[in-house]
Write a protein that holds these residues in place. Sequence first.
Motif, PDB file in Angstrom:
ATOM      1  N   ILE A  12      34.763  42.242  26.242  1.00  0.00           N
ATOM      2  CA  ILE A  12      34.229  43.288  27.118  1.00  0.00           C
ATOM      3  C   ILE A  12      33.049  43.942  26.423  1.00  0.00           C
ATOM      4  N   GLU A  14      28.889  46.019  27.425  1.00  0.00           N
ATOM      5  CA  GLU A  14      28.037  46.654  28.427  1.00  0.00           C
ATOM      6  C   GLU A  14      26.689  45.954  28.423  1.00  0.00           C
ATOM      7  N   THR A  18      25.967  48.338  32.733  1.00  0.00           N
ATOM      8  CA  THR A  18      27.061  47.828  33.565  1.00  0.00           C
ATOM      9  C   THR A  18      28.151  47.260  32.676  1.00  0.00           C
ATOM     10  N   ARG A  19      29.399  47.630  32.941  1.00  0.00           N
ATOM     11  CA  ARG A  19      30.537  47.104  32.169  1.00  0.00           C
ATOM     12  C   ARG A  19      30.765  45.656  32.576  1.00  0.00           C
ATOM     13  N   GLU A  35      32.803  46.570  37.188  1.00  0.00           N
ATOM     14  CA  GLU A  35      32.599  47.882  37.800  1.00  0.00           C
ATOM     15  C   GLU A  35      33.711  48.262  38.786  1.00  0.00           C
ATOM     16  N   PRO A  38      37.206  49.201  36.116  1.00  0.00           N
ATOM     17  CA  PRO A  38      36.656  49.681  34.843  1.00  0.00           C
ATOM     18  C   PRO A  38      37.662  49.787  33.709  1.00  0.00           C
TER      19      PRO A  38
END
Length: 104
Positions: A12, A14, A18-19, A35, A38
Motif C-alpha cells: 500500500i 500513495e 491517491t491511496r 479510495e 481506505p
Amino acid sequence: MCLAVPGRVTEIGERDGTRMAVMDFGGVIKDVCLEYLPDLAVGEYAIVHVGFALQRLDEESARRTLALFEELGLLQEEFGDPWEAAGAAAGAAGAADGTEEAGR
C-alpha cells in the motif's frame, strides 16, 4: 468482458495524493485504487473492478473464486496480453477464410 476479480493486497502506498495498492490476482500483479476502501490493509482481499477495490472479501471466498476463474480461463481473458490475444484472433480469422500463410 470485464469482471470484478478478487485480489490480495501486497503493498500500500500513495501516488499523486491517491491511496493505491499493489494487488495479486492469482499470480497477476496490478495496481489498484483504494479510495473506496481506505482502511484496506496488506494481506486483506477485495473485489476489484476496473482498477478500483470495491468490497472487502474473506480469504476463502477469494481463493475459491480465483480458482474457478482460472479453471474457466477467465483470468487469462481478463488479464492476458492483449497483443497476444489480437494475434491469435487474427490467425484464427485468416485460417477461417483461407488467407493465413503456411509456416507463420
